[in-house]
Scaffold this active site. Sequence first.
Site, PDB file in Angstrom:
ATOM      1  N   GLU A   1     105.763 -59.582 -31.821  1.00 24.35           N
ATOM      2  CA  GLU A   1     106.491 -58.345 -32.141  1.00 24.35           C
ATOM      3  C   GLU A   1     107.992 -58.545 -31.983  1.00 24.35           C
ATOM      4  O   GLU A   1     108.666 -57.792 -31.257  1.00 24.35           O
ATOM      5  CB  GLU A   1     105.988 -57.176 -31.291  1.00 24.35           C
TER       6      GLU A   1
ATOM      7  N   GLU B   1      96.775 -57.846 -33.910  1.00 24.82           N
ATOM      8  CA  GLU B   1      96.611 -56.646 -33.064  1.00 24.82           C
ATOM      9  C   GLU B   1      96.217 -55.494 -33.962  1.00 24.82           C
ATOM     10  O   GLU B   1      96.937 -55.157 -34.906  1.00 24.82           O
ATOM     11  CB  GLU B   1      97.894 -56.303 -32.292  1.00 24.82           C
TER      12      GLU B   1
END
Length: 516
Positions: free
Chosen positions: A196, A319
């Site tokens: 991320e 994810e």
Amino acid sequence: MNHIKRGVLALCLLASGGAFAADAVSLTIDTAKPGAVINKDIYGQFAEHLGTGIYEGIWVGPKSKIPNTKGWRNDVVGALKAMHVPLVRWPGGCFADEYHWKDGIGAREKRAVKVNTNWGGVEESNAVGTHEFFDLVEILGADAYVNGNLGTGNAQEMSEWIEYMTSDSKSTLANLRRKNGRDKPFKVAYFAVGNEAWGCGGNMSPDYYADLYRNTETFLRAPKQYRPKMLASGGNDNDTTWTETLSRRLKDKTAGISFHYYTIPTDKWEGKGAATGFKENEWFSTLSNTLRMDDHIARNVAVLDKNDPEKKIGFMVDEWGTWYDVEKGTNAGFLFQQNTLRDAVVAALNFNIFHAHADRVRMTNIAQMVNVLQSMIITDKDKMVLTPTYHAYEMYVPFQGATSLPLTLQNNPKYTLDGKSIPEISASAARGADGKLYLALVNTNPGQAADVALNIPGQTIKAVKGRVLTAEAMDAHNSFTTPQAIKPAPFSAAAGADGKLTVKVPAKAVIVVAVE
């Protein structure tokens, strides 16, 4: 007793062939045009240092009274092995970008104690480090996906970690690994540079991250037979700019670009919605929102097809899953939520989507494996319970490594609520590694069964046999007092006198069958 009676009644209703064909959904499977192989890693798991996702949840230490193997509790490991976990991602997540691997090696009692600033501000003992993680994946028979620290780390730290894990030389780092108990190199299937990067991993721009990735990847050297596939940290939700930039700039330097998408009933991070006790409008919004995954993947795949027509780069959804408000009375930083039939339906809908994009989607990792978000297993001290999502994963095991088959759905009704609609039936078909034809069916409608007429051109369908997962309540779930309130039941149906086979799919149900 009531649960048993309901199960028997359901089987009586389900064992149907031909009787409901008149208004049935028509499902045609084209076995003559096999598609891409469904990578086993589409069923990957994720274990982050978050709440009790590792400590207490699955790691209890070798001195614990809870039966364990090398510190990993036997009951949880046994359950995970039963669902054929193919891959585990570790150590994060946001935790990865504050994790320094040298803190997690050597004698446990001498390891640095840190503060987990991302998740609850609790102490991180580093009792689970590189060696412990590889103990787990090797016990499971799974592959390892290691996430490197780009946020507070650097190229040197990741380079040294790769050498420590994979070198078969007599270097200082390789010998340190041997001193710590591991002679042969570890097998690292995938290694990601950061996580991320657009957010908790550093708030970077795509171009800045691409520069850092190219620099870092240059120094991630390993013996050819031990070199992991390198992955880049991509975008999330509606954002395709990361895939656009990285697929142009990192071509031939990465095996895949990651993507994150969480299903939230309300579409609001503040006030996401409850895990249990929800109304039908949140059942609907949850399923409607999770179906966006198909569009997210399609738009990113279109970018990849433009920039990487050779299809060297995989699209890794590392994810995904449901995210609700945490259970009352629990640490908000631990992200614990109950897991219901709704979550199993969400999982199955996503599996069917991933299968449809199997030529690009080569890995996914649900968040997360134990006690966190949409978990497979919930534990409390020495107690353990399997969730409906666990059962969905276990039912879909035959699709691991199977060859996807195209199918068409005609006369598929809409499940409509408050003027909005989603398809009632979702389906996926594949030829398993065992040669059998497998079919998955999901009914999104919580109040109405659906009839599905099966057709395979050139073949006669005699019967289907498998299992069904459903319940009376939308929020049916297992607890420590009722650990088997919801679990799969046997399912079968045979062709009718007219030679046709129609499957009656119950309301709010997941079915996986072998077609005979």
